[in-house]
Design a protein around this motif. Structure first.
Motif, PDB file in Angstrom:
ATOM      1  N   PHE A   7       0.823  -1.211   0.000  1.00 48.11           N
ATOM      2  CA  PHE A   7       0.000   0.000   0.000  1.00 48.11           C
ATOM      3  C   PHE A   7       0.859   1.265   0.000  1.00 48.11           C
ATOM      4  O   PHE A   7       0.512   2.260  -0.642  1.00 48.11           O
ATOM      5  N   LYS A   8       1.985   1.223   0.711  1.00 49.13           N
ATOM      6  CA  LYS A   8       2.879   2.391   0.708  1.00 49.13           C
ATOM      7  C   LYS A   8       3.448   2.642  -0.692  1.00 49.13           C
ATOM      8  O   LYS A   8       3.481   3.782  -1.156  1.00 49.13           O
ATOM      9  N   ILE A   9       3.890   1.576  -1.343  1.00 53.05           N
ATOM     10  CA  ILE A   9       4.444   1.722  -2.689  1.00 53.05           C
ATOM     11  C   ILE A   9       3.372   2.195  -3.664  1.00 53.05           C
ATOM     12  O   ILE A   9       3.620   3.074  -4.500  1.00 53.05           O
ATOM     13  N   ALA A  10       2.169   1.639  -3.544  1.00 52.81           N
ATOM     14  CA  ALA A  10       1.071   2.069  -4.421  1.00 52.81           C
ATOM     15  C   ALA A  10       0.704   3.529  -4.159  1.00 52.81           C
ATOM     16  O   ALA A  10       0.438   4.291  -5.100  1.00 52.81           O
ATOM     17  N   GLY A  11       0.711   3.932  -2.901  1.00 49.50           N
ATOM     18  CA  GLY A  11       0.411   5.325  -2.558  1.00 49.50           C
ATOM     19  C   GLY A  11       1.435   6.288  -3.129  1.00 49.50           C
ATOM     20  O   GLY A  11       1.091   7.345  -3.657  1.00 49.50           O
ATOM     21  N   ILE A  12       2.700   5.922  -3.035  1.00 50.60           N
ATOM     22  CA  ILE A  12       3.748   6.765  -3.601  1.00 50.60           C
ATOM     23  C   ILE A  12       3.603   6.833  -5.115  1.00 50.60           C
ATOM     24  O   ILE A  12       3.771   7.894  -5.722  1.00 50.60           O
ATOM     25  N   ALA A  35      10.124  14.895 -10.445  1.00 50.76           N
ATOM     26  CA  ALA A  35       9.214  14.356  -9.435  1.00 50.76           C
ATOM     27  C   ALA A  35       9.028  12.853  -9.619  1.00 50.76           C
ATOM     28  O   ALA A  35       8.982  12.098  -8.639  1.00 50.76           O
ATOM     29  N   THR A  36       8.949  12.414 -10.860  1.00 51.74           N
ATOM     30  CA  THR A  36       8.813  10.983 -11.137  1.00 51.74           C
ATOM     31  C   THR A  36      10.065  10.228 -10.715  1.00 51.74           C
ATOM     32  O   THR A  36       9.980   9.163 -10.091  1.00 51.74           O
ATOM     33  N   VAL A  37      11.218  10.775 -11.011  1.00 54.50           N
ATOM     34  CA  VAL A  37      12.480  10.142 -10.614  1.00 54.50           C
ATOM     35  C   VAL A  37      12.595  10.098  -9.091  1.00 54.50           C
ATOM     36  O   VAL A  37      13.058   9.099  -8.520  1.00 54.50           O
ATOM     37  N   ALA A  38      12.162  11.149  -8.419  1.00 46.63           N
ATOM     38  CA  ALA A  38      12.200  11.172  -6.954  1.00 46.63           C
ATOM     39  C   ALA A  38      11.311  10.072  -6.373  1.00 46.63           C
ATOM     40  O   ALA A  38      11.689   9.400  -5.403  1.00 46.63           O
ATOM     41  N   GLY A  39      10.126   9.874  -6.957  1.00 46.06           N
ATOM     42  CA  GLY A  39       9.247   8.798  -6.503  1.00 46.06           C
ATOM     43  C   GLY A  39       9.871   7.428  -6.693  1.00 46.06           C
ATOM     44  O   GLY A  39       9.783   6.558  -5.819  1.00 46.06           O
ATOM     45  N   ILE A  40      10.536   7.240  -7.817  1.00 48.31           N
ATOM     46  CA  ILE A  40      11.201   5.958  -8.084  1.00 48.31           C
ATOM     47  C   ILE A  40      12.336   5.733  -7.087  1.00 48.31           C
ATOM     48  O   ILE A  40      12.514   4.622  -6.578  1.00 48.31           O
ATOM     49  N   ILE A  41      13.084   6.769  -6.774  1.00 46.89           N
ATOM     50  CA  ILE A  41      14.197   6.630  -5.825  1.00 46.89           C
ATOM     51  C   ILE A  41      13.682   6.301  -4.427  1.00 46.89           C
ATOM     52  O   ILE A  41      14.255   5.459  -3.726  1.00 46.89           O
ATOM     53  N   ILE A  42      12.586   6.926  -4.011  1.00 47.72           N
ATOM     54  CA  ILE A  42      12.009   6.635  -2.696  1.00 47.72           C
ATOM     55  C   ILE A  42      11.595   5.174  -2.609  1.00 47.72           C
ATOM     56  O   ILE A  42      11.893   4.482  -1.631  1.00 47.72           O
TER      57      ILE A  42
END
Length: 64
Positions: A7-12, A35-42
């Protein structure tokens, strides 16, 4: 730990997609890509942390 991490990964992913679309609509494509790259890194750091925990569990299990 199993379902909540999904759920955390889906939320991000959802949050990143929404932010990306909003930024693209306003004409800020470069920031949208960042922003997309930042989400992938997180998400990558979250998965790497889980893999580290897996190796620690295996090390404890086989007593290495």
């Amino acid at each position: 730990m199993g379902v909540e991490i999904i759920f955390k990964i889906a939320g991000i992913g959802l949050l990143t997609a929404i932010i990306s679309q909003i930024l693209k609509q306003t004409g800020k494509d470069e920031i949208s890509t960042l922003a997309t790259v930042a989400g992938i890194i997180i998400v990558l750091f979250m998965v790497l942390n889980l893999i580290g925990d897996l190796f620690d569990t295996l090390k404890t299990l086989f007593q290495f």
